[in-house]
Design an enzyme around this catalytic site. Structure first.
Site, PDB file in Angstrom:
ATOM      1  N   ARG A  13      -4.200  -3.144  -8.144  1.00 21.62           N
ATOM      2  CA  ARG A  13      -3.011  -4.022  -8.147  1.00 21.62           C
ATOM      3  C   ARG A  13      -1.952  -3.507  -9.136  1.00 21.62           C
ATOM      4  O   ARG A  13      -0.958  -2.915  -8.747  1.00 21.62           O
ATOM      5  CB  ARG A  13      -3.452  -5.466  -8.476  1.00 21.62           C
ATOM      6  N   ASP A  14      -2.183  -3.685 -10.416  1.00 22.60           N
ATOM      7  CA  ASP A  14      -1.198  -3.256 -11.424  1.00 22.60           C
ATOM      8  C   ASP A  14      -1.008  -1.744 -11.342  1.00 22.60           C
ATOM      9  O   ASP A  14       0.103  -1.230 -11.468  1.00 22.60           O
ATOM     10  CB  ASP A  14      -1.696  -3.656 -12.831  1.00 22.60           C
ATOM     11  N   HIS A 205      -4.635  -7.520 -22.166  1.00 22.74           N
ATOM     12  CA  HIS A 205      -4.117  -6.652 -21.092  1.00 22.74           C
ATOM     13  C   HIS A 205      -3.040  -5.756 -21.711  1.00 22.74           C
ATOM     14  O   HIS A 205      -1.900  -6.174 -21.902  1.00 22.74           O
ATOM     15  CB  HIS A 205      -3.536  -7.580 -20.011  1.00 22.74           C
ATOM     16  N   HIS A 207      -0.752  -2.311 -21.852  1.00 23.02           N
ATOM     17  CA  HIS A 207      -0.189  -1.089 -21.284  1.00 23.02           C
ATOM     18  C   HIS A 207      -0.095  -0.076 -22.439  1.00 23.02           C
ATOM     19  O   HIS A 207       0.068  -0.454 -23.592  1.00 23.02           O
ATOM     20  CB  HIS A 207       1.173  -1.376 -20.638  1.00 23.02           C
ATOM     21  N   CYS A 238       4.922  -2.349 -14.377  1.00 28.43           N
ATOM     22  CA  CYS A 238       5.563  -3.407 -13.597  1.00 28.43           C
ATOM     23  C   CYS A 238       6.982  -2.969 -13.274  1.00 28.43           C
ATOM     24  O   CYS A 238       7.746  -2.612 -14.172  1.00 28.43           O
ATOM     25  CB  CYS A 238       5.570  -4.712 -14.394  1.00 28.43           C
TER      26      CYS A 238
END
Ligand code: HMG
Ligand code: MG
Length: 297
Positions: A13-14, A205, A207, A238
């Protein structure tokens, strides 16, 4: 007793949502099936968001229908609104994730809603999920900084996390969307949120935009968190957060945790193989340092 850390693999997904060229549904399905064989117990499979906003995941229903769901593995999907929830239910999803942010500016860009509006959108989803036995995870983005607003007060993170937990999200994932945080800030933010939401219901979460992700994770593990989001090969970003780069690589997280004597249930060699397969598919080097080291050995 060996401590267990639950990894939420967000690569399909991400990891893929920001890819420019469209990846075939059959390749996404193969990625998820391969990840399912590595011992990962939670694989975020896709997003039922607007295909106008995220064209890469327009094939969410086809992908979800095509995967082989391994017993014991959960396959959450992102939903931004009831329309997405309807699509996820029709596809047979049994776990979804709703997502908001600690920054108004980011939320507007990402889901075209204020924080309050997004919470209102989630209410019917949580109610319907409860009556249909669907689990709901919640994300709070921009917990350590926003690409539009800049600094994000910790109090804003706490407020949104508490509201989503109160709504019934079983777990709140705290997202450093643009990878701007550093360990002490990450730890202080987590500590503040854990005063409002039990630590056992929190995930982190990160990055890895500025190379801080593993250090931030370690700081948060020391604070007591036991759920970590990551993406195979360090894919991700994103499209509505300029400058955001990949998620921390799952291979590197597993390597660090194993080195600390913590259990993940993941077969690292098999995960590295899957990451290599994905890098070949995407036509670029892996974002996992552990994989690069093993390639060079
Ligand atoms: P909007 O334009 O305000 O929505 O977008 P709308 O309700 O006006 O609908 C516009 C069109 O989209 C309509 O179609 C709807 O039917 C359709 P039209 O009539 O024009 O043909 N539509 C949908 N179609 C399919 N599925 C749906 C859906 N909803 C509406 N669910 C909306 C609002 C929320 C839909 C949009 O902003 C959106 O989809 N945003 C998603 C953005 C996104 O996916 N961002 C990345 C995920 S978040 C992230 O990566 C951060 C995270 O990793 C944590 C971190 O790192 O911090 C989670
Ligand atoms: Mg993310």
């Amino acid at each position: 007793m060996t401590e267990h850390v639950r990894i939420v693999e967000v690569g399909p997904r991400d990891g893929l949502q920001n890819e420019k060229s469209i990846i075939a549904a059959r390749d996404k399905i193969e990625l998820i099936n391969r990840l399912s064989e590595t011992g990962l117990a939670c694989i975020e499979a896709t997003s039922f968001v607007s295909p106008k906003w995220i064209p890469q995941l327009a094939d969410a229903a086809e992908v979800f229908a095509g995967i082989t769901r391994k017993p014991g593995v959960s396959y959450p999907v992102l939903v931004p609104n009831e329309q997405g929830f309807d699509r996820a239910l029709a596809a047979g999803a049994t776990e979804v994730a709703v997502f908001s942010a600690a920054s108004e500016a980011f939320n507007k860009k990402n889901i075209n809603a204020s924080i309050d509006e997004s919470i209102e959108r989630f209410k019917p989803i949580l109610l319907r999920a409860a009556s249909s036995g669907v689990k709901v995870r919640g994300y709070v983005s921009t917990v350590l900084g926003c690409p539009y607003q800049g600094d994000v007060p910790v109090a804003d993170v706490v407020r949104v996390a508490r509201r989503m937990h109160d709504l019934g999200c079983y777990e709140i994932s705290l997202g450093d969307t643009i990878g701007i945080g550093t360990p002490v800030k990450a730890r202080d933010m987590l500590r503040a949120v854990a005063d409002a939401v039990p630590m056992s219901a929190l995930a982190v979460h990160f990055h890895d935009t500025r190379g801080q992700a593993l250090a931030n994770i370690l700081a948060c593990l020391e604070e007591g968190v036991r759920v970590v989001d990551s993406a195979v090969s360090g894919t991700g970003g994103c499209p509505y957060a300029h400058g955001a780069s990949g998620n921390v690589a799952t291979e590197d997280v597993v390597y660090m945790l194993e080195g600390m004597g913590m259990d993940t249930g993941v077969d690292l060699a098999q995960l590295i193989d899957t990451g290599r397969w994905l890098s070949a598919l995407l036509g670029r080097a892996s974002g996992s340092k552990v994989t690069i080291a093993s390639d060079n050995a």
